[in-house]
Design a protein around this motif. Structure first.
Motif, PDB file in Angstrom:
ATOM      1  N   CYS A  68       0.937  -0.997   0.107  1.00 18.28           N
ATOM      2  CA  CYS A  68       0.011   0.015  -0.008  1.00 18.28           C
ATOM      3  C   CYS A  68       0.896   1.255   0.026  1.00 18.28           C
ATOM      4  O   CYS A  68       1.734   1.276   0.872  1.00 18.28           O
ATOM      5  CB  CYS A  68      -0.875  -0.154   1.207  1.00 18.28           C
ATOM      6  SG  CYS A  68      -1.877   1.616   1.641  1.00 18.28           S
ATOM      7  N   LEU A  69       0.601   2.074  -0.882  1.00 18.77           N
ATOM      8  CA  LEU A  69       1.309   3.285  -1.023  1.00 18.77           C
ATOM      9  C   LEU A  69       1.258   4.242   0.326  1.00 18.77           C
ATOM     10  O   LEU A  69       2.162   5.119   0.592  1.00 18.77           O
ATOM     11  CB  LEU A  69       0.639   4.319  -2.213  1.00 18.77           C
ATOM     12  CG  LEU A  69       0.969   4.257  -3.651  1.00 18.77           C
ATOM     13  CD1 LEU A  69       0.377   4.912  -4.545  1.00 18.77           C
ATOM     14  CD2 LEU A  69       2.427   4.187  -3.837  1.00 18.77           C
ATOM     15  N   ILE A  70       0.344   4.111   0.996  1.00 16.65           N
ATOM     16  CA  ILE A  70       0.051   5.007   2.262  1.00 16.65           C
ATOM     17  C   ILE A  70       0.645   4.312   3.407  1.00 16.65           C
ATOM     18  O   ILE A  70       1.705   4.794   4.215  1.00 16.65           O
ATOM     19  CB  ILE A  70      -1.285   5.268   2.381  1.00 16.65           C
ATOM     20  CG1 ILE A  70      -1.948   6.143   1.269  1.00 16.65           C
ATOM     21  CG2 ILE A  70      -1.503   6.194   3.710  1.00 16.65           C
ATOM     22  CD1 ILE A  70      -3.259   6.393   1.068  1.00 16.65           C
ATOM     23  N   CYS A  71       0.465   3.180   3.908  1.00 14.24           N
ATOM     24  CA  CYS A  71       0.573   2.425   5.229  1.00 14.24           C
ATOM     25  C   CYS A  71       1.887   1.537   4.722  1.00 14.24           C
ATOM     26  O   CYS A  71       2.579   1.293   5.850  1.00 14.24           O
ATOM     27  CB  CYS A  71      -0.577   1.775   5.700  1.00 14.24           C
ATOM     28  SG  CYS A  71      -1.083   0.112   4.818  1.00 14.24           S
ATOM     29  N   CYS A 131      -7.229   3.041   3.322  1.00 13.79           N
ATOM     30  CA  CYS A 131      -5.976   3.955   3.425  1.00 13.79           C
ATOM     31  C   CYS A 131      -6.500   5.191   2.362  1.00 13.79           C
ATOM     32  O   CYS A 131      -6.076   6.367   2.744  1.00 13.79           O
ATOM     33  CB  CYS A 131      -4.801   3.487   3.014  1.00 13.79           C
ATOM     34  SG  CYS A 131      -4.058   2.379   4.275  1.00 13.79           S
ATOM     35  N   TYR A 132      -7.027   4.856   1.173  1.00 16.29           N
ATOM     36  CA  TYR A 132      -7.135   5.904   0.262  1.00 16.29           C
ATOM     37  C   TYR A 132      -8.154   6.788   0.639  1.00 16.29           C
ATOM     38  O   TYR A 132      -8.138   7.954   0.516  1.00 16.29           O
ATOM     39  CB  TYR A 132      -7.515   5.226  -1.149  1.00 16.29           C
ATOM     40  CG  TYR A 132      -7.959   6.181  -2.337  1.00 16.29           C
ATOM     41  CD1 TYR A 132      -6.858   6.316  -3.269  1.00 16.29           C
ATOM     42  CD2 TYR A 132      -9.081   6.724  -2.535  1.00 16.29           C
ATOM     43  CE1 TYR A 132      -7.077   7.342  -4.080  1.00 16.29           C
ATOM     44  CE2 TYR A 132      -9.232   7.582  -3.439  1.00 16.29           C
ATOM     45  CZ  TYR A 132      -8.348   7.945  -4.458  1.00 16.29           C
ATOM     46  OH  TYR A 132      -8.658   8.906  -5.476  1.00 16.29           O
ATOM     47  N   GLN A 133      -9.293   6.241   1.127  1.00 20.01           N
ATOM     48  CA  GLN A 133     -10.378   6.873   1.718  1.00 20.01           C
ATOM     49  C   GLN A 133     -10.161   8.094   2.871  1.00 20.01           C
ATOM     50  O   GLN A 133     -10.437   9.248   2.774  1.00 20.01           O
ATOM     51  CB  GLN A 133     -11.456   6.231   2.220  1.00 20.01           C
ATOM     52  CG  GLN A 133     -12.480   5.273   1.125  1.00 20.01           C
ATOM     53  CD  GLN A 133     -13.115   4.174   1.896  1.00 20.01           C
ATOM     54  OE1 GLN A 133     -13.019   4.014   3.012  1.00 20.01           O
ATOM     55  NE2 GLN A 133     -13.876   3.908   0.906  1.00 20.01           N
ATOM     56  N   VAL A 134      -9.176   7.481   3.803  1.00 12.73           N
ATOM     57  CA  VAL A 134      -8.689   8.282   4.879  1.00 12.73           C
ATOM     58  C   VAL A 134      -8.010   9.387   4.171  1.00 12.73           C
ATOM     59  O   VAL A 134      -7.920  10.578   4.747  1.00 12.73           O
ATOM     60  CB  VAL A 134      -7.892   7.486   5.822  1.00 12.73           C
ATOM     61  CG1 VAL A 134      -7.295   8.263   6.858  1.00 12.73           C
ATOM     62  CG2 VAL A 134      -8.866   6.451   6.604  1.00 12.73           C
ATOM     63  N   ALA A 135      -6.938   9.149   3.350  1.00  9.31           N
ATOM     64  CA  ALA A 135      -5.913  10.082   2.878  1.00  9.31           C
ATOM     65  C   ALA A 135      -6.723  11.351   1.921  1.00  9.31           C
ATOM     66  O   ALA A 135      -6.178  12.230   1.656  1.00  9.31           O
ATOM     67  CB  ALA A 135      -5.028   9.523   2.121  1.00  9.31           C
ATOM     68  N   THR A 136      -7.654  10.801   1.391  1.00 11.04           N
ATOM     69  CA  THR A 136      -8.474  11.671   0.416  1.00 11.04           C
ATOM     70  C   THR A 136     -10.006  12.234   0.799  1.00 11.04           C
ATOM     71  O   THR A 136     -10.384  13.031   0.358  1.00 11.04           O
ATOM     72  CB  THR A 136      -8.583  11.035  -0.917  1.00 11.04           C
ATOM     73  OG1 THR A 136      -9.454   9.886  -0.820  1.00 11.04           O
ATOM     74  CG2 THR A 136      -7.320  10.607  -1.679  1.00 11.04           C
TER      75      THR A 136
END
Length: 108
Positions: free
Chosen positions: A22-25, A85-90
Motif C-alpha cells: 500500500c502506497l500509504i501504510c 487508506c485511500y479514503q482516509v487520505a483523500t
C-alpha cells in the motif's frame, strides 16, 4: 482477524519504498486487499492529497518517499493502495481540516 480502524501509516518498511505494498501504510493486510491496477487519475489524486497534508508527520514521510512521482509513474510501477487508506487520505473533510489548520498557523 479484525480489520484495523485505520492502517498504520508509519508502516514497517525501512529503506527502499515498496510499490507492491500500500502506497500509504506500506503494510500488507491479509484482510484488506489492495486495489489492483488503480487508474492513473486515482493515483494522481492520492499524491495530490498526500502532498496537501504534508504537515502531518506520517504524510510528510510519504511525500518525501514519493518525491518526483506522478500518477503516471506510479501506474508504470504498478503501485497499489488499500481502499481504506485511500479514503482516509483523500476524504474531503479531513483534507479541508488540514488546510484550515495550516492556514491558521501561517496567519499572523
Amino acid at each position: 482477524m479484525e480489520t484495523p480502524e485505520l492502517c498504520n501509516i508509519s508502516g514497517k518498511q525501512k529503506g527502499n519504498f515498496n510499490f507492491s505494498l500500500c502506497l500509504i501504510c506500506q503494510e500488507h493486510y491479509t484482510n484488506q486487499k489492495c486495489v489492483a491496477n488503480p487508474e492513473e487519475a486515482s493515483l494522481q489524486n492520492l499524491l495530490d492529497k498526500i502532498r496537501l497534508r504534508d504537515d502531518v508527520d506520517e504524510y510528510r514521510k510519504r511525500v518525501i518517499e514519493l518525491t518526483g512521482e506522478t500518477g503516471k509513474s506510479l501506474k508504470l510501477k504498478k503501485a497499489v493502495y488499500h481502499r481504506k487508506c485511500y479514503q482516509v487520505a483523500t476524504i474531503k473533510n479531513m483534507v479541508q481540516r488540514q488546510l484550515s489548520k495550516k492556514a491558521k498557523e501561517e496567519s499572523p
